[in-house]
Design a protein around this motif. Structure first.
Motif, PDB file in Angstrom:
ATOM      1  N   TRP A 102      -5.546  -1.065 -10.311  1.00  0.00           N
ATOM      2  CA  TRP A 102      -6.595  -2.061 -10.136  1.00  0.00           C
ATOM      3  C   TRP A 102      -7.512  -2.104 -11.361  1.00  0.00           C
ATOM      4  O   TRP A 102      -7.220  -1.488 -12.380  1.00  0.00           O
ATOM      5  CB  TRP A 102      -7.359  -1.759  -8.846  1.00  0.00           C
ATOM      6  CG  TRP A 102      -6.424  -1.566  -7.698  1.00  0.00           C
ATOM      7  CD1 TRP A 102      -5.662  -2.523  -7.095  1.00  0.00           C
ATOM      8  CD2 TRP A 102      -6.101  -0.345  -7.033  1.00  0.00           C
ATOM      9  NE1 TRP A 102      -4.904  -1.970  -6.087  1.00  0.00           N
ATOM     10  CE2 TRP A 102      -5.149  -0.633  -6.019  1.00  0.00           C
ATOM     11  CE3 TRP A 102      -6.529   0.979  -7.157  1.00  0.00           C
ATOM     12  CZ2 TRP A 102      -4.628   0.331  -5.169  1.00  0.00           C
ATOM     13  CZ3 TRP A 102      -6.011   1.944  -6.319  1.00  0.00           C
ATOM     14  CH2 TRP A 102      -5.065   1.617  -5.340  1.00  0.00           C
ATOM     15  N   LYS A 103      -8.618  -2.818 -11.275  1.00  0.00           N
ATOM     16  CA  LYS A 103      -9.465  -3.055 -12.437  1.00  0.00           C
ATOM     17  C   LYS A 103     -10.684  -2.141 -12.510  1.00  0.00           C
ATOM     18  O   LYS A 103     -11.233  -1.910 -13.586  1.00  0.00           O
ATOM     19  CB  LYS A 103      -9.928  -4.524 -12.461  1.00  0.00           C
ATOM     20  CG  LYS A 103      -8.794  -5.516 -12.672  1.00  0.00           C
ATOM     21  CD  LYS A 103      -9.317  -6.944 -12.709  1.00  0.00           C
ATOM     22  CE  LYS A 103      -8.177  -7.924 -12.942  1.00  0.00           C
ATOM     23  NZ  LYS A 103      -8.666  -9.346 -12.971  1.00  0.00           N
ATOM     24  N   HIS A 104     -11.143  -1.640 -11.367  1.00  0.00           N
ATOM     25  CA  HIS A 104     -12.331  -0.803 -11.368  1.00  0.00           C
ATOM     26  C   HIS A 104     -12.107   0.488 -12.158  1.00  0.00           C
ATOM     27  O   HIS A 104     -10.984   1.011 -12.207  1.00  0.00           O
ATOM     28  CB  HIS A 104     -12.726  -0.418  -9.942  1.00  0.00           C
ATOM     29  CG  HIS A 104     -13.500  -1.470  -9.223  1.00  0.00           C
ATOM     30  ND1 HIS A 104     -13.414  -1.654  -7.862  1.00  0.00           N
ATOM     31  CD2 HIS A 104     -14.388  -2.397  -9.656  1.00  0.00           C
ATOM     32  CE1 HIS A 104     -14.205  -2.643  -7.489  1.00  0.00           C
ATOM     33  NE2 HIS A 104     -14.810  -3.114  -8.562  1.00  0.00           N
ATOM     34  N   THR A 105     -13.188   1.005 -12.723  1.00  0.00           N
ATOM     35  CA  THR A 105     -13.168   2.365 -13.265  1.00  0.00           C
ATOM     36  C   THR A 105     -13.722   3.308 -12.203  1.00  0.00           C
ATOM     37  O   THR A 105     -14.299   2.867 -11.191  1.00  0.00           O
ATOM     38  CB  THR A 105     -14.037   2.476 -14.528  1.00  0.00           C
ATOM     39  OG1 THR A 105     -15.419   2.275 -14.154  1.00  0.00           O
ATOM     40  CG2 THR A 105     -13.615   1.463 -15.584  1.00  0.00           C
ATOM     41  N   THR A 129       4.985   8.569   0.823  1.00  0.00           N
ATOM     42  CA  THR A 129       4.820   7.232   1.399  1.00  0.00           C
ATOM     43  C   THR A 129       3.980   7.285   2.676  1.00  0.00           C
ATOM     44  O   THR A 129       4.141   6.470   3.581  1.00  0.00           O
ATOM     45  CB  THR A 129       6.202   6.635   1.705  1.00  0.00           C
ATOM     46  OG1 THR A 129       6.960   7.606   2.468  1.00  0.00           O
ATOM     47  CG2 THR A 129       6.950   6.306   0.423  1.00  0.00           C
ATOM     48  N   SER A 130       3.067   8.222   2.757  1.00  0.00           N
ATOM     49  CA  SER A 130       2.304   8.473   3.984  1.00  0.00           C
ATOM     50  C   SER A 130       1.519   7.281   4.518  1.00  0.00           C
ATOM     51  O   SER A 130       1.257   7.240   5.736  1.00  0.00           O
ATOM     52  CB  SER A 130       1.371   9.670   3.784  1.00  0.00           C
ATOM     53  OG  SER A 130       0.625   9.561   2.599  1.00  0.00           O
ATOM     54  N   PRO A 131       1.130   6.266   3.710  1.00  0.00           N
ATOM     55  CA  PRO A 131       0.491   5.093   4.323  1.00  0.00           C
ATOM     56  C   PRO A 131       1.392   4.315   5.274  1.00  0.00           C
ATOM     57  O   PRO A 131       0.925   3.371   5.916  1.00  0.00           O
ATOM     58  CB  PRO A 131       0.083   4.243   3.114  1.00  0.00           C
ATOM     59  CG  PRO A 131      -0.095   5.223   2.006  1.00  0.00           C
ATOM     60  CD  PRO A 131       0.982   6.248   2.234  1.00  0.00           C
ATOM     61  N   ASP A 132       2.675   4.670   5.373  1.00  0.00           N
ATOM     62  CA  ASP A 132       3.515   4.096   6.431  1.00  0.00           C
ATOM     63  C   ASP A 132       2.870   4.285   7.794  1.00  0.00           C
ATOM     64  O   ASP A 132       3.085   3.482   8.708  1.00  0.00           O
ATOM     65  CB  ASP A 132       4.897   4.773   6.444  1.00  0.00           C
ATOM     66  CG  ASP A 132       5.909   4.095   5.535  1.00  0.00           C
ATOM     67  OD1 ASP A 132       5.899   2.851   5.452  1.00  0.00           O
ATOM     68  OD2 ASP A 132       6.719   4.804   4.911  1.00  0.00           O
ATOM     69  N   TYR A 165       0.826  -1.204   0.000  1.00  0.00           N
ATOM     70  CA  TYR A 165       0.000   0.000   0.000  1.00  0.00           C
ATOM     71  C   TYR A 165       0.863   1.259   0.000  1.00  0.00           C
ATOM     72  O   TYR A 165       0.528   2.259  -0.636  1.00  0.00           O
ATOM     73  CB  TYR A 165      -0.966  -0.024   1.188  1.00  0.00           C
ATOM     74  CG  TYR A 165      -2.008  -1.104   1.022  1.00  0.00           C
ATOM     75  CD1 TYR A 165      -3.141  -0.873   0.258  1.00  0.00           C
ATOM     76  CD2 TYR A 165      -1.821  -2.379   1.566  1.00  0.00           C
ATOM     77  CE1 TYR A 165      -4.077  -1.877   0.057  1.00  0.00           C
ATOM     78  CE2 TYR A 165      -2.754  -3.382   1.367  1.00  0.00           C
ATOM     79  CZ  TYR A 165      -3.874  -3.122   0.599  1.00  0.00           C
ATOM     80  OH  TYR A 165      -4.791  -4.121   0.378  1.00  0.00           O
ATOM     81  N   VAL A 166       1.958   1.188   0.708  1.00  0.00           N
ATOM     82  CA  VAL A 166       2.904   2.304   0.695  1.00  0.00           C
ATOM     83  C   VAL A 166       3.474   2.485  -0.710  1.00  0.00           C
ATOM     84  O   VAL A 166       3.551   3.612  -1.226  1.00  0.00           O
ATOM     85  CB  VAL A 166       4.041   2.059   1.708  1.00  0.00           C
ATOM     86  CG1 VAL A 166       5.030   3.225   1.703  1.00  0.00           C
ATOM     87  CG2 VAL A 166       3.478   1.836   3.115  1.00  0.00           C
ATOM     88  N   HIS A 167       3.828   1.386  -1.352  1.00  0.00           N
ATOM     89  CA  HIS A 167       4.407   1.455  -2.698  1.00  0.00           C
ATOM     90  C   HIS A 167       3.382   1.916  -3.727  1.00  0.00           C
ATOM     91  O   HIS A 167       3.686   2.739  -4.592  1.00  0.00           O
ATOM     92  CB  HIS A 167       4.977   0.093  -3.089  1.00  0.00           C
ATOM     93  CG  HIS A 167       6.095  -0.362  -2.211  1.00  0.00           C
ATOM     94  ND1 HIS A 167       7.153   0.450  -1.869  1.00  0.00           N
ATOM     95  CD2 HIS A 167       6.323  -1.556  -1.585  1.00  0.00           C
ATOM     96  CE1 HIS A 167       7.984  -0.210  -1.074  1.00  0.00           C
ATOM     97  NE2 HIS A 167       7.505  -1.424  -0.889  1.00  0.00           N
ATOM     98  N   TRP A 168       2.152   1.422  -3.643  1.00  0.00           N
ATOM     99  CA  TRP A 168       1.101   1.859  -4.570  1.00  0.00           C
ATOM    100  C   TRP A 168       0.897   3.364  -4.478  1.00  0.00           C
ATOM    101  O   TRP A 168       0.771   4.046  -5.482  1.00  0.00           O
ATOM    102  CB  TRP A 168      -0.209   1.145  -4.248  1.00  0.00           C
ATOM    103  CG  TRP A 168      -0.358  -0.216  -4.843  1.00  0.00           C
ATOM    104  CD1 TRP A 168       0.283  -0.711  -5.952  1.00  0.00           C
ATOM    105  CD2 TRP A 168      -1.212  -1.272  -4.369  1.00  0.00           C
ATOM    106  NE1 TRP A 168      -0.115  -2.007  -6.189  1.00  0.00           N
ATOM    107  CE2 TRP A 168      -1.032  -2.380  -5.245  1.00  0.00           C
ATOM    108  CE3 TRP A 168      -2.103  -1.394  -3.309  1.00  0.00           C
ATOM    109  CZ2 TRP A 168      -1.719  -3.570  -5.082  1.00  0.00           C
ATOM    110  CZ3 TRP A 168      -2.790  -2.588  -3.139  1.00  0.00           C
ATOM    111  CH2 TRP A 168      -2.593  -3.658  -4.013  1.00  0.00           C
ATOM    112  N   HIS A 169       0.833   3.868  -3.248  1.00  0.00           N
ATOM    113  CA  HIS A 169       0.593   5.300  -3.061  1.00  0.00           C
ATOM    114  C   HIS A 169       1.748   6.127  -3.597  1.00  0.00           C
ATOM    115  O   HIS A 169       1.554   7.192  -4.187  1.00  0.00           O
ATOM    116  CB  HIS A 169       0.363   5.597  -1.578  1.00  0.00           C
ATOM    117  CG  HIS A 169      -0.174   6.953  -1.312  1.00  0.00           C
ATOM    118  ND1 HIS A 169       0.620   8.023  -0.982  1.00  0.00           N
ATOM    119  CD2 HIS A 169      -1.458   7.429  -1.345  1.00  0.00           C
ATOM    120  CE1 HIS A 169      -0.133   9.086  -0.788  1.00  0.00           C
ATOM    121  NE2 HIS A 169      -1.389   8.764  -1.005  1.00  0.00           N
TER     122      HIS A 169
END
Length: 329
Positions: free
Chosen positions: A286-289, A231-234, A34-38
Motif C-alpha cells: 500500500w501507500k502509507h508509511t 494464509t491464515s486470513p482464510d 487479503y489472503v494473498h497479501w498476507h
C-alpha cells in the motif's frame, strides 16, 4: 469517527451485518486478496549479515513492522466492508475475557463465526455461515501443509490448550520500549512488539507462566486449522484477533504518552533497520508509511474502553534490566 466494538458489545443485528459484509466481499471475489497479501508479505526482511530466512524476520512479522503492517491491513479490509455496508466496523475479540472457557466465546456462535472443526470431517467447520456445507466461504485444499480437503478448518486447543490471560497481557503493557535491536523474534528481544507478537517465552522471561507460543501467536495456534498457515486470513477470526492486537497497541501508545513522553514517537527503528521496518518505510503493497499509521485518531477510528485500566508505572524501574529471567529455561 468509526468505533470498533468488543465482540461482546455487538447486537445480533451488528453481528449479522458484519458476517453479511464478509460474505458479500467473498462473493464479489474481493476477500481473497487479503489472503494473498498476507501470504506474499512472508518474504525475508533482513540485514546483510542476517540469515536470509522469513522465519527470522519478514515484511510483516517477527519484526517492528508487525503492528503497523497489520494496522494498515485492517484499515484496508474495513474500507472494503464499509463499501458494502457503511454501518460495519471490524470488532475485536478480547481473548483474555474468554481465557477461562475459550470454546464458549460468543464469536463461535452459529450466528457469528461458527464453531470448531469436526475431526472426523478433516477438521472442517460445521456450523455458521462460513461452514463448507453452505458453499459461501471457499477455502482451498492445503494438503501440502497438512490440511487436506476444501473448506474452512479449526482445531480448538489441539496444538496448545489455553488462550492468553489478563496477566499475560499485563506483561506486554508494562514494556517500556516498542522494540530493540536486533529486532527479531528470539525470546530475548526486549520490547512491546516482540512481547505482544508472542515470542517472549519462559526461556526469555521467568514471569511468563505457560510454555510455547504467547499472546498473538498463541491465539493462532489455539484456534488451529487454517489459522496455523501463512494464509491464515482464510479464517475471518484472523481479523478479530488482529483487531484486538491493534487495540492493545493503541492502548500501549496512550500509556506511553503519559509515562514516557520523551520516548515519542514510541517506535523503533527510526532508520538503519531492515527494509520495510523503519518508521518512514512504505507499508507494502500500500501507500502509507509506518509513521502514517501511528495515530489511530488521525486514521479516523477509535475503540471501546481500554483492555486494561491505564496504570502509571515507574519508568526508571521498568527500564532496568531483569537479570534472572533471561537465563531461566
Amino acid at each position: 469517527m468509526i468505533i470498533r466494538k468488543n465482540v461482546r458489545s455487538l447486537s445480533p443485528d451488528e453481528q449479522k451485518a458484519f458476517v453479511n459484509a464478509l460474505l458479500t466481499l467473498k462473493a464479489q471475489g474481493q476477500y481473497d486478496k487479503y489472503v494473498h497479501w498476507h501470504h506474499e508479505v512472508m518474504q525475508p526482511a533482513v540485514l546483510s549479515f542476517e540469515p536470509h530466512d522469513s522465519n527470522y524476520r519478514n515484511g510483516a512479522h517477527r519484526g517492528p513492522s508487525f503492528l503497523p503492517w497489520h494496522r494498515e491491513f485492517l484499515l484496508q479490509l474495513e474500507a472494503d466492508l464499509r463499501s458494502v455496508d457503511a454501518s460495519v466496523s471490524i470488532p475485536y475479540w478480547d481473548w483474555t475475557e474468554d481465557s477461562d472457557n475459550p470454546t464458549a466465546s460468543v464469536i463461535w456462535s452459529d450466528d457469528f463465526l461458527g464453531g470448531d472443526g469436526v475431526e472426523a470431517d478433516q477438521w472442517r467447520v460445521a456450523t455458521g455461515a462460513f461452514a463448507q456445507a453452505h458453499g459461501k466461504w471457499s477455502v482451498p485444499d492445503y494438503s501440502e501443509e497438512g490440511l487436506p480437503g476444501l473448506g474452512l478448518k479449526r482445531q480448538f486447543g489441539v496444538s496448545i490448550p489455553t488462550l492468553p490471560t489478563p496477566d499475560d497481557l499485563k506483561l506486554a503493557m508494562n514494556e517500556a520500549f516498542y522494540d530493540t535491536p536486533p529486532y527479531n523474534p528470539t525470546p530475548f528481544t526486549v520490547g512491546f512488539r516482540n512481547r505482544i507478537e508472542g515470542f517472549v517465552t519462559p526461556r526469555g522471561d521467568s514471569r511468563v507462566k505457560m510454555p510455547g507460543s504467547q499472546l498473538h501467536n498463541r491465539v493462532h495456534v489455539w484456534v488451529g486449522g487454517n489459522m496455523l498457515l501463512m494464509t491464515s486470513p482464510d479464517d475471518p477470526v484472523f481479523f478479530l484477533n488482529h483487531c484486538f492486537i491493534d487495540k492493545v497497541w493503541a492502548d500501549w501508545q496512550e500509556l506511553q504518552k503519559i509515562n514516557n513522553p520523551e520516548g515519542s514517537p514510541h517506535y523503533a527503528p527510526l532508520c538503519d533497520g531492515p527494509l520495510g521496518h523503519n518508521i518512514d518505510d512504505q507499508i507494502k503493497p500500500w501507500k502509507h508509511t509506518i509513521r502514517d499509521v501511528l495515530d489511530i485518531e488521525s486514521l479516523g477510528y477509535t475503540y471501546e474502553q481500554p483492555s486494561i485500566s491505564p496504570q502509571v508505572f515507574d519508568i526508571e524501574r521498568a527500564m532496568k534490566p531483569i537479570k534472572s529471567p533471561f537465563w531461566v529455561e
